[in-house]
Design a protein around this motif. Structure first.
Motif, PDB file in Angstrom:
ATOM      1  N   GLY A   1      20.533  24.394 -28.076  1.00  0.00           N
ATOM      2  CA  GLY A   1      19.655  25.059 -29.035  1.00  0.00           C
ATOM      3  C   GLY A   1      20.140  26.479 -29.251  1.00  0.00           C
ATOM      4  O   GLY A   1      20.342  27.225 -28.283  1.00  0.00           O
ATOM      5  N   THR A   2      20.377  26.864 -30.502  1.00  0.00           N
ATOM      6  CA  THR A   2      20.879  28.194 -30.825  1.00  0.00           C
ATOM      7  C   THR A   2      20.047  28.813 -31.945  1.00  0.00           C
ATOM      8  O   THR A   2      19.371  28.116 -32.698  1.00  0.00           O
ATOM      9  N   PHE A   3      20.123  30.130 -32.065  1.00  0.00           N
ATOM     10  CA  PHE A   3      19.490  30.787 -33.199  1.00  0.00           C
ATOM     11  C   PHE A   3      20.147  30.324 -34.496  1.00  0.00           C
ATOM     12  O   PHE A   3      21.376  30.217 -34.578  1.00  0.00           O
ATOM     13  N   ALA A   4      19.332  30.056 -35.507  1.00  0.00           N
ATOM     14  CA  ALA A   4      19.822  29.607 -36.809  1.00  0.00           C
ATOM     15  C   ALA A   4      20.258  30.800 -37.657  1.00  0.00           C
ATOM     16  O   ALA A   4      20.100  31.955 -37.278  1.00  0.00           O
ATOM     17  N   LEU A   5      20.810  30.506 -38.834  1.00  0.00           N
ATOM     18  CA  LEU A   5      21.326  31.559 -39.707  1.00  0.00           C
ATOM     19  C   LEU A   5      20.247  32.542 -40.146  1.00  0.00           C
ATOM     20  O   LEU A   5      20.533  33.713 -40.398  1.00  0.00           O
ATOM     21  N   ASP A   6      19.014  32.063 -40.245  1.00  0.00           N
ATOM     22  CA  ASP A   6      17.914  32.963 -40.603  1.00  0.00           C
ATOM     23  C   ASP A   6      17.086  33.342 -39.379  1.00  0.00           C
ATOM     24  O   ASP A   6      15.949  33.782 -39.496  1.00  0.00           O
ATOM     25  N   GLY A   7      17.686  33.184 -38.196  1.00  0.00           N
ATOM     26  CA  GLY A   7      17.048  33.647 -36.966  1.00  0.00           C
ATOM     27  C   GLY A   7      17.375  35.112 -36.730  1.00  0.00           C
ATOM     28  O   GLY A   7      18.027  35.764 -37.555  1.00  0.00           O
ATOM     29  N   PRO A   8      16.945  35.652 -35.608  1.00  0.00           N
ATOM     30  CA  PRO A   8      17.214  37.066 -35.311  1.00  0.00           C
ATOM     31  C   PRO A   8      18.699  37.322 -35.067  1.00  0.00           C
ATOM     32  O   PRO A   8      19.443  36.417 -34.675  1.00  0.00           O
ATOM     33  N   ALA A   9      19.132  38.541 -35.316  1.00  0.00           N
ATOM     34  CA  ALA A   9      20.521  38.932 -35.085  1.00  0.00           C
ATOM     35  C   ALA A   9      20.727  39.437 -33.665  1.00  0.00           C
ATOM     36  O   ALA A   9      21.860  39.556 -33.202  1.00  0.00           O
ATOM     37  N   LYS A  10      19.631  39.743 -32.988  1.00  0.00           N
ATOM     38  CA  LYS A  10      19.675  40.191 -31.598  1.00  0.00           C
ATOM     39  C   LYS A  10      18.579  39.490 -30.805  1.00  0.00           C
ATOM     40  O   LYS A  10      17.575  39.060 -31.373  1.00  0.00           O
ATOM     41  N   CYS A  11      18.792  39.408 -29.498  1.00  0.00           N
ATOM     42  CA  CYS A  11      17.760  38.921 -28.597  1.00  0.00           C
ATOM     43  C   CYS A  11      17.832  39.763 -27.340  1.00  0.00           C
ATOM     44  O   CYS A  11      18.921  39.963 -26.787  1.00  0.00           O
ATOM     45  N   SER A  12      16.703  40.282 -26.901  1.00  0.00           N
ATOM     46  CA  SER A  12      16.664  41.163 -25.743  1.00  0.00           C
ATOM     47  C   SER A  12      17.592  42.362 -25.920  1.00  0.00           C
ATOM     48  O   SER A  12      18.157  42.870 -24.956  1.00  0.00           O
TER      49      SER A  12
ATOM     50  N   LEU B   1       6.801  36.745 -17.805  1.00  0.00           N
ATOM     51  CA  LEU B   1       7.311  35.671 -18.638  1.00  0.00           C
ATOM     52  C   LEU B   1       6.587  35.604 -19.987  1.00  0.00           C
ATOM     53  O   LEU B   1       7.199  35.335 -21.026  1.00  0.00           O
ATOM     54  N   GLU B   2       5.288  35.880 -19.980  1.00  0.00           N
ATOM     55  CA  GLU B   2       4.505  35.768 -21.208  1.00  0.00           C
ATOM     56  C   GLU B   2       4.813  36.873 -22.215  1.00  0.00           C
ATOM     57  O   GLU B   2       4.315  36.864 -23.326  1.00  0.00           O
ATOM     58  N   GLN B   3       5.650  37.839 -21.823  1.00  0.00           N
ATOM     59  CA  GLN B   3       5.976  38.949 -22.712  1.00  0.00           C
ATOM     60  C   GLN B   3       7.414  38.922 -23.208  1.00  0.00           C
ATOM     61  O   GLN B   3       7.925  39.912 -23.718  1.00  0.00           O
ATOM     62  N   VAL B   4       8.083  37.789 -23.068  1.00  0.00           N
ATOM     63  CA  VAL B   4       9.437  37.650 -23.604  1.00  0.00           C
ATOM     64  C   VAL B   4       9.414  36.622 -24.735  1.00  0.00           C
ATOM     65  O   VAL B   4       8.618  35.681 -24.726  1.00  0.00           O
ATOM     66  N   SER B   5      10.300  36.813 -25.714  1.00  0.00           N
ATOM     67  CA  SER B   5      10.242  35.999 -26.925  1.00  0.00           C
ATOM     68  C   SER B   5      10.533  34.526 -26.669  1.00  0.00           C
ATOM     69  O   SER B   5      10.099  33.665 -27.426  1.00  0.00           O
ATOM     70  N   TRP B   6      11.286  34.218 -25.590  1.00  0.00           N
ATOM     71  CA  TRP B   6      11.655  32.830 -25.325  1.00  0.00           C
ATOM     72  C   TRP B   6      10.606  32.072 -24.519  1.00  0.00           C
ATOM     73  O   TRP B   6      10.814  30.925 -24.140  1.00  0.00           O
ATOM     74  N   TYR B   7       9.471  32.690 -24.273  1.00  0.00           N
ATOM     75  CA  TYR B   7       8.389  32.026 -23.534  1.00  0.00           C
ATOM     76  C   TYR B   7       7.998  30.731 -24.236  1.00  0.00           C
ATOM     77  O   TYR B   7       7.674  30.708 -25.422  1.00  0.00           O
TER      78      TYR B   7
ATOM     79  N   TYR C   1      27.668  15.804 -15.160  1.00  0.00           N
ATOM     80  CA  TYR C   1      26.258  15.611 -15.477  1.00  0.00           C
ATOM     81  C   TYR C   1      26.093  14.633 -16.638  1.00  0.00           C
ATOM     82  O   TYR C   1      26.967  14.482 -17.484  1.00  0.00           O
ATOM     83  N   ASP C   2      24.925  13.997 -16.675  1.00  0.00           N
ATOM     84  CA  ASP C   2      24.603  13.074 -17.761  1.00  0.00           C
ATOM     85  C   ASP C   2      23.955  13.796 -18.934  1.00  0.00           C
ATOM     86  O   ASP C   2      24.036  13.334 -20.078  1.00  0.00           O
ATOM     87  N   LEU C   3      23.301  14.930 -18.654  1.00  0.00           N
ATOM     88  CA  LEU C   3      22.722  15.743 -19.718  1.00  0.00           C
ATOM     89  C   LEU C   3      22.988  17.206 -19.419  1.00  0.00           C
ATOM     90  O   LEU C   3      22.621  17.712 -18.354  1.00  0.00           O
ATOM     91  N   TRP C   4      23.618  17.867 -20.377  1.00  0.00           N
ATOM     92  CA  TRP C   4      23.901  19.306 -20.313  1.00  0.00           C
ATOM     93  C   TRP C   4      22.972  19.954 -21.321  1.00  0.00           C
ATOM     94  O   TRP C   4      23.116  19.764 -22.522  1.00  0.00           O
ATOM     95  N   HIS C   5      21.983  20.698 -20.860  1.00  0.00           N
ATOM     96  CA  HIS C   5      20.962  21.278 -21.736  1.00  0.00           C
ATOM     97  C   HIS C   5      21.100  22.795 -21.769  1.00  0.00           C
ATOM     98  O   HIS C   5      21.257  23.441 -20.737  1.00  0.00           O
ATOM     99  N   ASP C   6      21.035  23.375 -22.967  1.00  0.00           N
ATOM    100  CA  ASP C   6      21.169  24.828 -23.104  1.00  0.00           C
ATOM    101  C   ASP C   6      20.444  25.302 -24.352  1.00  0.00           C
ATOM    102  O   ASP C   6      20.862  25.029 -25.470  1.00  0.00           O
ATOM    103  N   ARG C   7      19.330  26.013 -24.153  1.00  0.00           N
ATOM    104  CA  ARG C   7      18.685  26.692 -25.272  1.00  0.00           C
ATOM    105  C   ARG C   7      18.637  28.199 -25.026  1.00  0.00           C
ATOM    106  O   ARG C   7      17.875  28.913 -25.668  1.00  0.00           O
ATOM    107  N   ALA C   8      19.484  28.676 -24.103  1.00  0.00           N
ATOM    108  CA  ALA C   8      19.351  30.061 -23.679  1.00  0.00           C
ATOM    109  C   ALA C   8      20.652  30.848 -23.588  1.00  0.00           C
ATOM    110  O   ALA C   8      20.611  32.075 -23.586  1.00  0.00           O
ATOM    111  N   ALA C   9      21.795  30.184 -23.494  1.00  0.00           N
ATOM    112  CA  ALA C   9      23.032  30.903 -23.174  1.00  0.00           C
ATOM    113  C   ALA C   9      24.066  30.914 -24.293  1.00  0.00           C
ATOM    114  O   ALA C   9      24.715  31.935 -24.524  1.00  0.00           O
TER     115      ALA C   9
END
Length: 206
Positions: A147-158, A19-25, A109-117
């Motif tokens: 939560g999503t990558f912004a316009l000046d974020g990376p163009a790829k992940c993994s 886990l400590e070696q992935v960017s989303w840690y 659900y009362d809260l739908w959370h997503d910073r990964a998909a």
């Protein structure tokens, strides 16, 4: 051309990389917890974390006293790692192994959370399907936090192409069914001494 197997890709990632070696840690999901506090999400809220298999959000929610937590992830390995980390507390969380595009919410659900998909969906039809699934799975008074990558974020992940978003373009994807209530820019420090720029936005059903 052979189609891309998302599940096989993520099973391999979580099987081979600590886990400590992935960017989303992110041992403390600060922004998510700040939004949850600002929204005054009650402790009896039904919360689902999309793509959160190996994230730390579930355990922080348990620490805060939340009792109805669901984690959905495409990777069985990611969920297994989280269950092992939580030890006996893992039984307090509902775990679902599924691609989000195949998910049929059995409740609201009362809260739908997503910073990964969400930002991995680069096809317009997949984005529309995701929004419909979120709409089906959200209570009338609930919140969607993405939560999503912004316009000046990376163009790829993994190694996979992603979509970059601004506050406006993210809102455009959801505005038919949801109203954007707050948004902010976030710089996420990775374990590799780099920063990834994210947009976090909260939406409510119209």
């Amino acid at each position: 051309m052979e189609s891309f197997d998302r599940k096989a890709h993520w099973e391999k990632i979580y099987h081979t990389k600590p886990l400590e070696q992935v960017s989303w840690y992110q041992p403390i999901p600060v922004t998510s917890l700040e939004f949850i506090n600002e929204l005054e999400v009650p402790l009896d809220a039904r919360i689902i974390d999309i793509g959160g298999g190996d994230s730390f959000l579930a355990e922080h929610l348990l620490d805060l006293g939340y009792e109805d937590i669901t984690v959905l992830d495409i990777s069985e390995q990611a969920i297994q790692r989280a269950r092992e980390r939580l030890e006996h507390r893992a039984d307090k969380v509902k775990w679902i192994v599924s691609d989000i595009l195949d998910f049929v919410p059995g409740r609201q659900y009362d809260l739908w959370h997503d910073r990964a998909a969400f930002h991995f969906l680069i096809d317009d039809e997949d984005v529309k399907r995701y929004v419909q699934i979120a709409n089906d799975g959200l209570a009338v008074t609930g919140n969607v936090l993405i939560g999503t990558f912004a316009l000046d974020g990376p163009a790829k992940c993994s190694g996979i192409d992603i979509r970059q978003y601004s506050e406006e373009t993210l809102n455009n994807c959801l505005k038919a069914d949801f109203e954007q209530v707050k948004s902010r820019s976030v710089h996420h420090p990775t374990p590799f001494d780099t920063l990834q720029h994210f947009i976090f936005s909260c939406f409510r059903k119209k």
